[in-house]
Scaffold this motif. Structure first.
Motif, PDB file in Angstrom:
ATOM      1  N   ALA A 153       0.828  -1.214   0.000  1.00 54.45           N
ATOM      2  CA  ALA A 153       0.000   0.000   0.000  1.00 54.45           C
ATOM      3  C   ALA A 153       0.858   1.259   0.000  1.00 54.45           C
ATOM      4  N   SER A 154       1.960   1.254   0.739  1.00 57.13           N
ATOM      5  CA  SER A 154       2.801   2.462   0.815  1.00 57.13           C
ATOM      6  C   SER A 154       3.396   2.806  -0.540  1.00 57.13           C
ATOM      7  N   VAL A 155       3.811   1.786  -1.294  1.00 57.40           N
ATOM      8  CA  VAL A 155       4.368   2.039  -2.624  1.00 57.40           C
ATOM      9  C   VAL A 155       3.276   2.520  -3.572  1.00 57.40           C
ATOM     10  N   LEU A 156       2.106   1.876  -3.517  1.00 59.07           N
ATOM     11  CA  LEU A 156       1.009   2.291  -4.390  1.00 59.07           C
ATOM     12  C   LEU A 156       0.592   3.732  -4.129  1.00 59.07           C
ATOM     13  N   MET A 157       0.586   4.140  -2.861  1.00 57.80           N
ATOM     14  CA  MET A 157       0.205   5.512  -2.523  1.00 57.80           C
ATOM     15  C   MET A 157       1.249   6.515  -2.995  1.00 57.80           C
ATOM     16  N   GLU A 158       2.520   6.097  -3.003  1.00 59.11           N
ATOM     17  CA  GLU A 158       3.568   6.984  -3.493  1.00 59.11           C
ATOM     18  C   GLU A 158       3.487   7.150  -5.007  1.00 59.11           C
ATOM     19  N   LEU A 159       3.110   6.084  -5.706  1.00 51.99           N
ATOM     20  CA  LEU A 159       3.055   6.134  -7.170  1.00 51.99           C
ATOM     21  C   LEU A 159       1.773   6.777  -7.682  1.00 51.99           C
ATOM     22  N   VAL A 160       0.647   6.495  -6.996  1.00 50.38           N
ATOM     23  CA  VAL A 160      -0.660   7.030  -7.400  1.00 50.38           C
ATOM     24  C   VAL A 160      -1.312   7.643  -6.164  1.00 50.38           C
ATOM     25  N   ALA A 161      -1.369   8.939  -6.076  1.00 51.14           N
ATOM     26  CA  ALA A 161      -1.854   9.625  -4.872  1.00 51.14           C
ATOM     27  C   ALA A 161      -3.286   9.237  -4.525  1.00 51.14           C
ATOM     28  N   GLU A 162      -4.111   8.991  -5.545  1.00 51.70           N
ATOM     29  CA  GLU A 162      -5.532   8.657  -5.297  1.00 51.70           C
ATOM     30  C   GLU A 162      -5.709   7.311  -4.603  1.00 51.70           C
ATOM     31  N   MET A 163      -4.676   6.462  -4.631  1.00 50.34           N
ATOM     32  CA  MET A 163      -4.779   5.147  -3.993  1.00 50.34           C
ATOM     33  C   MET A 163      -4.986   5.262  -2.493  1.00 50.34           C
ATOM     34  N   GLU A 164      -4.572   6.377  -1.904  1.00 50.26           N
ATOM     35  CA  GLU A 164      -4.770   6.555  -0.464  1.00 50.26           C
ATOM     36  C   GLU A 164      -6.254   6.502  -0.122  1.00 50.26           C
ATOM     37  N   HIS A 165      -7.093   7.158  -0.923  1.00 51.16           N
ATOM     38  CA  HIS A 165      -8.531   7.174  -0.660  1.00 51.16           C
ATOM     39  C   HIS A 165      -9.147   5.790  -0.898  1.00 51.16           C
ATOM     40  N   VAL A 166      -8.667   5.106  -1.928  1.00 49.07           N
ATOM     41  CA  VAL A 166      -9.181   3.764  -2.235  1.00 49.07           C
ATOM     42  C   VAL A 166      -8.869   2.803  -1.093  1.00 49.07           C
ATOM     43  N   LEU A 167      -7.645   2.853  -0.584  1.00 54.11           N
ATOM     44  CA  LEU A 167      -7.235   1.939   0.481  1.00 54.11           C
ATOM     45  C   LEU A 167      -7.953   2.252   1.795  1.00 54.11           C
ATOM     46  N   LYS A 168      -8.225   3.530   2.053  1.00 57.36           N
ATOM     47  CA  LYS A 168      -8.990   3.885   3.253  1.00 57.36           C
ATOM     48  C   LYS A 168     -10.404   3.328   3.183  1.00 57.36           C
ATOM     49  N   ILE A 169     -11.019   3.440   1.999  1.00 56.65           N
ATOM     50  CA  ILE A 169     -12.378   2.917   1.818  1.00 56.65           C
ATOM     51  C   ILE A 169     -12.392   1.400   1.935  1.00 56.65           C
ATOM     52  N   LEU A 170     -11.320   0.751   1.482  1.00 59.90           N
ATOM     53  CA  LEU A 170     -11.254  -0.704   1.484  1.00 59.90           C
ATOM     54  C   LEU A 170     -11.294  -1.286   2.887  1.00 59.90           C
ATOM     55  N   MET A 171     -10.815  -0.548   3.889  1.00 58.46           N
ATOM     56  CA  MET A 171     -10.769  -1.069   5.249  1.00 58.46           C
ATOM     57  C   MET A 171     -12.154  -1.347   5.829  1.00 58.46           C
ATOM     58  N   LEU A 172     -13.152  -0.551   5.456  1.00 56.71           N
ATOM     59  CA  LEU A 172     -14.507  -0.775   5.982  1.00 56.71           C
ATOM     60  C   LEU A 172     -15.096  -2.088   5.484  1.00 56.71           C
ATOM     61  N   PRO A 173     -15.062  -2.388   4.170  1.00 55.74           N
ATOM     62  CA  PRO A 173     -15.535  -3.705   3.731  1.00 55.74           C
ATOM     63  C   PRO A 173     -14.769  -4.863   4.375  1.00 55.74           C
ATOM     64  N   LEU A 174     -13.467  -4.697   4.554  1.00 53.19           N
ATOM     65  CA  LEU A 174     -12.693  -5.748   5.200  1.00 53.19           C
ATOM     66  C   LEU A 174     -13.182  -5.990   6.623  1.00 53.19           C
ATOM     67  N   TYR A 175     -13.528  -4.911   7.308  1.00 52.92           N
ATOM     68  CA  TYR A 175     -14.065  -5.008   8.672  1.00 52.92           C
ATOM     69  C   TYR A 175     -15.364  -5.800   8.686  1.00 52.92           C
ATOM     70  N   LEU A 176     -16.183  -5.605   7.648  1.00 52.63           N
ATOM     71  CA  LEU A 176     -17.500  -6.229   7.612  1.00 52.63           C
ATOM     72  C   LEU A 176     -17.466  -7.679   7.127  1.00 52.63           C
ATOM     73  N   ILE A 177     -16.566  -7.989   6.179  1.00 58.60           N
ATOM     74  CA  ILE A 177     -16.586  -9.318   5.567  1.00 58.60           C
ATOM     75  C   ILE A 177     -15.594 -10.294   6.204  1.00 58.60           C
ATOM     76  N   SER A 178     -14.901  -9.860   7.246  1.00 55.42           N
ATOM     77  CA  SER A 178     -13.914 -10.735   7.879  1.00 55.42           C
ATOM     78  C   SER A 178     -14.466 -11.492   9.075  1.00 55.42           C
ATOM     79  N   GLY A 179     -15.752 -11.322   9.365  1.00 51.40           N
ATOM     80  CA  GLY A 179     -16.334 -12.022  10.499  1.00 51.40           C
ATOM     81  C   GLY A 179     -16.011 -11.393  11.833  1.00 51.40           C
ATOM     82  N   VAL A 180     -15.777 -10.079  11.844  1.00 50.45           N
ATOM     83  CA  VAL A 180     -15.451  -9.394  13.096  1.00 50.45           C
ATOM     84  C   VAL A 180     -16.688  -9.237  13.963  1.00 50.45           C
ATOM     85  N   ILE A 181     -17.803  -8.841  13.353  1.00 44.80           N
ATOM     86  CA  ILE A 181     -18.993  -8.495  14.130  1.00 44.80           C
ATOM     87  C   ILE A 181     -20.168  -9.434  13.896  1.00 44.80           C
TER      88      ILE A 181
END
Length: 259
Positions: free
Chosen positions: A161-189
């Motif tokens: 993720a750190s390399v992708l964010m350095e190469l493509v600035a918009e990836m930071e927003h994509v990766l932040k959004i990705l954390m919420l689905p991961l929270y929901l689909i990983s069986g946490v709650i």
């Protein structure tokens, strides 16, 4: 006196570890408190929701401890992934020293976050035990294996993720959004065993789900978990992600330092 490269690396890691520790714990008033408050508030809220729904057990396990163990395991992955993702950007001034490489702050942050989460988890589980909940792991070795797999995957995820964010600035927003689905689909709650079969197989592609369920199984040998759990699957994703992250760090080392 000529020092070997390994000795230099350990000295750099130690210095960055201490620097990051001071920053994490004292960068603002009550910083150490918020490190603890975040998982406690998440656990407390979900426990409150389940109590309203009158759910007492999940998979033959106390629902409060089930939530606690799964959430602490996910927070380990998430915090390491996020901290490693921003390791290069937050430590860029240090790269003026030729001994410091982009990988150094990443490994220092990953180790620091594991250390902090170990303290936080011990405190939360110990407090729950004093309140009468059974929080002692039935299979400590299985818990440690699964936790290390999640740590390793979080580290690899953060490197990529750190390399992708350095190469493509918009990836930071994509990766932040990705954390919420991961929270929901990983069986946490909610238990993945309650998901119908065709969709459950899709969710089990996620290696974090394997890690969380294996941690719970290590705590509770009688836990009714989902079928198809695989420690090898978790570690395969972890090792591949770390290997890919290291390749990207080597390939784009100049861009990471010079931006």
């Amino acid at each position: 006196m000529i020092r070997n490269p390994l000795s230099v690396s350990f000295s750099v890691w130690r210095a960055i570890f201490l620097r990051e520790a001071l920053d994490r714990l004292f960068d603002m008033r009550g910083a150490w408190f918020w490190l603890l408050a975040e998982p406690v508030l998440h656990i407390g809220f979900m426990a409150f929701v389940f109590s309203i729904m009158r759910v007492r057990t999940v998979g033959n396990v106390d629902v409060f401890v089930w939530i606690m163990v799964g959430m602490l395991a996910f927070f380990l992955f998430r915090r390491i992934a996020v901290q490693v993702s921003y390791a290069v950007d937050c430590n860029r001034p240090l790269f003026t020293y030729r001994q410091v490489k982009p990988f150094d702050p990443a490994i220092a942050r990953a180790v620091l976050e594991a250390f902090l989460m170990a303290i936080i988890s011990t405190f939360i589980l110990g407090t729950a035990a004093l309140l009468g909940h059974d929080t002692f792991p039935g299979d400590s070795l299985l818990v440690m294996q699964a936790v290390f797999g999640l740590w390793l995957f979080g580290f690899g995820y953060g490197l990529v993720a750190s390399v992708l964010m350095e190469l493509v600035a918009e990836m930071e927003h994509v990766l932040k959004i990705l954390m919420l689905p991961l929270y929901l689909i990983s069986g946490v709650i909610w238990p993945l065993s309650a998901v119908p079969h065709p969709y459950r197989d899709i969710l089990m592609i996620n290696p974090i789900a394997h890690g969380l369920e294996l941690v719970r199984l290590g705590f509770f040998p009688d836990y009714h978990t989902v079928s198809g759990l695989s420690m090898q699957y978790l570690y395969a994703w972890a090792v591949i992600s770390v290997f890919l992250g290291l390749l990207l760090y080597r390939r784009f080392a100049l861009q990471l330092v010079m931006r």
